[in-house]
Design a protein around this motif. Structure first.
Motif, PDB file in Angstrom:
ATOM      1  N   ALA A  46      30.738  39.739  45.890  1.00  0.00           N
ATOM      2  CA  ALA A  46      30.853  39.735  44.431  1.00  0.00           C
ATOM      3  C   ALA A  46      32.206  40.212  43.911  1.00  0.00           C
ATOM      4  CB  ALA A  46      29.728  40.574  43.818  1.00  0.00           C
ATOM      5  N   PRO A  47      32.938  41.120  44.609  1.00  0.00           N
ATOM      6  CA  PRO A  47      34.265  41.483  44.094  1.00  0.00           C
ATOM      7  C   PRO A  47      35.235  40.318  44.004  1.00  0.00           C
ATOM      8  CG  PRO A  47      33.511  43.129  45.675  1.00  0.00           C
ATOM      9  CD  PRO A  47      32.543  41.976  45.744  1.00  0.00           C
ATOM     10  N   LEU A  48      34.950  39.201  44.676  1.00  0.00           N
ATOM     11  CA  LEU A  48      35.841  38.047  44.651  1.00  0.00           C
ATOM     12  C   LEU A  48      35.529  37.093  43.511  1.00  0.00           C
ATOM     13  CD1 LEU A  48      35.988  37.312  48.489  1.00  0.00           C
ATOM     14  CD2 LEU A  48      37.560  38.665  47.103  1.00  0.00           C
ATOM     15  N   VAL A  88      36.387  36.054  36.354  1.00  0.00           N
ATOM     16  CA  VAL A  88      35.535  36.087  35.168  1.00  0.00           C
ATOM     17  C   VAL A  88      35.015  34.703  34.802  1.00  0.00           C
ATOM     18  CG1 VAL A  88      37.455  35.868  33.519  1.00  0.00           C
ATOM     19  CG2 VAL A  88      35.358  37.016  32.824  1.00  0.00           C
ATOM     20  N   GLU A  89      35.816  33.652  35.029  1.00  0.00           N
ATOM     21  CA  GLU A  89      35.353  32.317  34.666  1.00  0.00           C
ATOM     22  C   GLU A  89      34.257  31.829  35.615  1.00  0.00           C
ATOM     23  OE1 GLU A  89      38.794  29.931  32.457  1.00  0.00           O
ATOM     24  OE2 GLU A  89      39.417  30.585  34.456  1.00  0.00           O
ATOM     25  N   SER A  90      34.426  32.057  36.914  1.00  0.00           N
ATOM     26  CA  SER A  90      33.383  31.662  37.863  1.00  0.00           C
ATOM     27  C   SER A  90      32.103  32.439  37.609  1.00  0.00           C
ATOM     28  CB  SER A  90      33.864  31.899  39.301  1.00  0.00           C
ATOM     29  OG  SER A  90      34.992  31.115  39.600  1.00  0.00           O
ATOM     30  N   ALA A  91      32.241  33.738  37.352  1.00  0.00           N
ATOM     31  CA  ALA A  91      31.059  34.555  37.096  1.00  0.00           C
ATOM     32  C   ALA A  91      30.343  34.096  35.835  1.00  0.00           C
ATOM     33  CB  ALA A  91      31.450  36.023  36.981  1.00  0.00           C
ATOM     34  N   LEU A 143      24.256  41.395  42.538  1.00  0.00           N
ATOM     35  CA  LEU A 143      25.671  41.244  42.870  1.00  0.00           C
ATOM     36  C   LEU A 143      26.017  42.291  43.918  1.00  0.00           C
ATOM     37  CD1 LEU A 143      27.188  40.654  39.318  1.00  0.00           C
ATOM     38  CD2 LEU A 143      26.711  38.956  41.093  1.00  0.00           C
ATOM     39  N   SER A 144      26.386  41.829  45.101  1.00  0.00           N
ATOM     40  CA  SER A 144      26.601  42.722  46.232  1.00  0.00           C
ATOM     41  C   SER A 144      28.009  42.554  46.767  1.00  0.00           C
ATOM     42  CB  SER A 144      25.587  42.410  47.340  1.00  0.00           C
ATOM     43  OG  SER A 144      25.846  43.165  48.503  1.00  0.00           O
ATOM     44  N   PHE A 165      33.036  42.711  39.241  1.00  0.00           N
ATOM     45  CA  PHE A 165      32.233  43.674  39.992  1.00  0.00           C
ATOM     46  C   PHE A 165      32.605  45.104  39.610  1.00  0.00           C
ATOM     47  CE2 PHE A 165      30.920  45.791  44.051  1.00  0.00           C
ATOM     48  CZ  PHE A 165      29.582  45.424  44.020  1.00  0.00           C
ATOM     49  N   ALA A 166      33.898  45.388  39.545  1.00  0.00           N
ATOM     50  CA  ALA A 166      34.339  46.735  39.188  1.00  0.00           C
ATOM     51  C   ALA A 166      33.934  47.098  37.768  1.00  0.00           C
ATOM     52  CB  ALA A 166      35.860  46.847  39.348  1.00  0.00           C
TER      53      ALA A 166
END
Length: 762
Positions: free
Chosen positions: A476-478, A481-484, A499-500, A515-516
């Motif tokens: 999830a850190p990768l 914002v647009e993909s998420a 989200l891991s 993620f952060a």
């Protein structure tokens, strides 16, 4: 060797590195052969931190930023020096890791281009309603005039800046629900760009020739600005800055050639283009917004005479949006009863509220993502399941964040398996095809990109939502914002989202730090895994995560350090490790050993390393676009997504590759833009992937590019063995201890807290 460097284990069992001047032991414990090569020269691949980009939020020199998965648009002109715009994407790569990316492909690229075209059309309509450039804000009205007044009031000390947002409009509504998906299709190579009509391309070529720009820029211009590119560019030559690789000085030269003496640095069109360019540069380093002061500083470095008026003009033109504070700090005010002072006193005591600027694509994405996450929280089930912490947390809520290393990935996978046993539609999504391989066929994982495109996964229901009850996203850190935002929008009400990921790795290649921001916002349950990564490699990487580069016992030769003095020696040692030492001592063949380094350029960057490795393992003339059958390659599916593959053959259709995702054919006209040799990669390219053995190359001039997240990510790519070609000496432990991740400026945390804040007690 000191206590703060990895342990170097040789066959004799002696601890420590050899003294200076002695040959270094390789991974097998044998003395590596000297090649007598001369000293390397040149500087390390480092961040492009030139003037305006620095001012707009780019990291300073040497700080690595996201680089996508391959080569990036070149930053210089092709064939014109500084007299015209650059020639678009540089297939060979030029530049450094943090400034290099790959143009998007397939549906993602088309969506981005459509958004850009819509923005340009809106700007063009607004400009048609006005005449002449803005002079020091005299012609501004509405929000732009208010912004100019607010900026000057804050700087003059007469306002905190918060008044500007007192009557701010409500947050933008979320984007429309996702359309029904196309039928699932087999995996394909990156799609070629849509074809521009010949007459439109000819018109662009003619205009570029008038402006002294290379004809090779016509394709990128037409793709970026659409069929009406020639007309738009004739009206506003600075729109050429929206083409990847073009720099402000080149756009200025192009505009002067077209507009003549009437073209000046105060031109409103120039101001709007430069503001957008600075914000795009900041987005390339992860920021979704920038303080107006940083943008003004960048404009000053680009020769804009009145930065305030330029910013306001850009806002009025629609090139940038004014946004509330998004620092991530808690800006909620305490009840007025706690401060009975007069209103004017409270205004004076209130800290200044930064005025932020952003591009509409990222503002919409953050607001849509925040709305979608809040929707999942509010509509999530309230069940009770027995089991580990993650299982119980997922049972009772629609959104859960889970942290942990490689071993902890088993926990969300187990959660999904248990959910399926309960009759739920559950799925695991990962960042890369390497992630699918590591989970095995029983994991049933798909990549996020394939899930969104419909190439894999459960498909969509009649409302266009993914037919899922639970989705666990690893890596999830990768997520940018647009993909998420696209992913969350596709989930139905009542779906559980987990989200891991590992919070210590390098962040997404695109803008945002999803993620952060979620971890910091504290708006949903958080489960921290207590499952450690095993063995010496797990112990080493875990220490790096807390800022310590410790000695680690490696009885099975899991870790080796090879000191080098020069870049040429680093290249020689790398070839020796991959071709001899690691296969002989560890049993990992050369084709399962990956070389990682800081950047593409320099005497020990990926290009130099790949040249040496190809010469050793698969010498050939590069008959097919610079490649030969048997070459290891890195295929850039999209920015931040790389597939490791091998060239199988060539045909009139293109190059056939065999990779972790299966066979794929890269069209001939796309080879130069999406492929590079892959024996050596940058760490950003390797995001989300792992190999049995990894050789991390750190020549002396790479010290400025190191940080704790970079070292953590690089060392964590190794499954069984890690060799470190060490030429940075004390800079390595120094980076681990002191150089944290660069902060990204975003608004997601503030938006989430505003949407999901607990109601105050009455």
């Amino acid at each position: 060797m000191t206590a703060s460097t990895p342990h170097s284990a040789d066959a004799s069992g002696a601890d420590g590195d050899p003294p200076p001047g002695d040959p270094a032991p390789d991974a097998a414990g044998a003395v590596a052969e000297e090649d007598g090569g001369g000293p390397g020269s040149g500087s390390a691949a480092s961040a492009d931190a030139t003037g305006a980009a620095e001012a707009a939020g780019a990291p300073e020199a040497g700080a690595p930023g996201p680089d996508g998965a391959g080569d990036a648009p070149g930053s210089g002109a092709a064939g014109t020096g500084s007299e015209g715009p650059g020639a678009g994407p540089d297939p060979a790569g030029g530049g450094t890791e943090d400034t290099e990316g790959t143009e998007g492909t397939g549906s993602e690229a088309q969506a981005e281009l459509a958004a850009q075209r819509a923005l340009r059309e809106r700007i063009a309509r607004r400009k048609a309603e006005r005449g002449g450039p803005v002079e020091s804000g005299a012609k501004l009205s509405g929000q732009a005039a208010d912004l100019l007044a607010a900026v000057r009031a804050v700087e003059g000390g007469t306002s905190s800046g918060s008044d500007f947002f007192d009557d701010a409009p409500a947050a933008a509504a979320p984007r429309p629900a996702a359309e029904a998906p196309r039928p699932a299709v087999p995996r394909a190579a990156p799609a070629a760009p849509s074809r521009t009509p010949p007459e439109a391309l000819e018109a662009v070529c003619a205009l570029l020739a008038r402006g002294g720009a290379p004809e090779s820029l016509a394709g990128p211009v037409a793709e970026t600005l659409g069929e009406g590119a020639a007309g738009l560019l004739a009206e506003d030559p600075w729109l050429v800055l929206s083409v990847p690789g073009v720099r402000p000085e080149q756009a200025d030269a192009f505009a002067r050639a077209l507009l003549g003496p009437g073209c000046g640095p105060e031109d409103e069109r120039r101001a709007a283009a430069l503001v957008a360019w600075l914000l795009e540069r900041a987005a390339a380093h992860g920021h979704t917004v920038q303080e107006v002061s940083a943008v003004r500083t960048g404009l000053a470095g680009l020769g804009v005479p009145d930065e305030d008026a330029a910013v306001a003009a850009a806002v009025e033109a629609g090139a940038a949006l004014v946004l509330p504070d998004g620092t991530g700090a808690d800006t909620a005010e305490e009840p007025e009863e706690a401060h009975p002072a007069a209103p004017e006193d409270r205004q004076e005591d209130r800290p200044p509220v930064p005025v932020l600027l952003g591009l509409d694509r990222y503002a919409m994405a953050e607001e849509s993502l925040a709305d979608g996450l809040a929707r999942l929280v509010r509509t999530g089930p309230r069940d009770t399941w027995e089991g580990p912490d993650l299982v119980r947390a997922a049972a009772g809520g629609g959104l859960v964040v889970h942290t942990g290393g490689e071993a902890a990935r088993a926990e969300p996978v187990s959660l999904v398996a248990g959910a399926r046993e309960r009759g739920l539609r559950a799925l695991v999504a990962v960042h890369s095809r390497s992630g699918c391989r590591r989970l095995g066929p029983q994991g049933g994982a798909v990549t996020v990109a394939d899930l969104l495109s419909g190439a894999a996964g459960p498909g969509r229901d009649e409302d266009g939502a993914l037919a899922l009850d639970l989705l666990a996203v690893l890596d999830a850190p990768l997520l940018d914002v647009e993909s998420a935002a696209a992913l969350v929008e596709a989930l139905p009400d009542g779906c559980r989202l987990v989200l891991s990921g590992d919070p210590h790795v390098l962040g997404a290649a695109g803008a945002g730090r999803v993620f952060a921001d979620l971890l910091a916002a504290g708006v949903c349950p958080r489960v921290d895994s207590r499952l450690p990564d095993p063995g010496p490699l797990g112990e080493l990487v875990s220490g790096i995560g807390i800022g310590e580069l410790n000695q680690v016992d490696a009885p099975g030769k899991e870790i080796a350090v090879v000191p080098v003095r020069e870049a040429a020696e680093a290249v020689h040692r790398t070839v020796q490790l991959v071709g001899d030492s690691v296969p002989r001592a560890i049993g990992v063949p050369a084709d399962r050993t990956q070389v990682l380094t800081v950047g593409h350029g320099g005497p020990a960057g990926t290009r130099a390393l790949n040249t040496a490795l190809k010469q050793h393992f698969n010498p050939g003339p590069g008959r097919f676009g610079g490649f030969d059958p048997g070459d290891r390659v890195a295929l850039a599916e999209a920015p931040g997504r790389t597939v490791a593959a091998t060239v199988v053959s060539a045909s009139p259709e293109g190059l056939r590759l065999d990779g972790e995702g299966g066979a794929v054919t890269v069209p001939r006209d796309r080879v130069a833009s999406v492929l590079r040799h892959g024996w050596a990669m940058t760490v950003h390219q390797a995001a989300g992937m792992r190999w049995p053995a990894v050789v991390v190359v750190l020549p002396g001039d790479a010290a400025a590019g190191l940080s704790r997240p970079w070292v953590y990510t690089a060392f964590g790519r190794a499954e069984r063995h890690l060799s470190v070609v060490q030429g940075v000496d004390r800079a390595l432990p120094g980076a681990v201890a002191e150089v944290a991740a660069e902060a990204r400026r975003t608004r997601l945390g503030v938006l989430l807290r505003g949407l999901l804040a607990e109601p105050s007690a009455s």
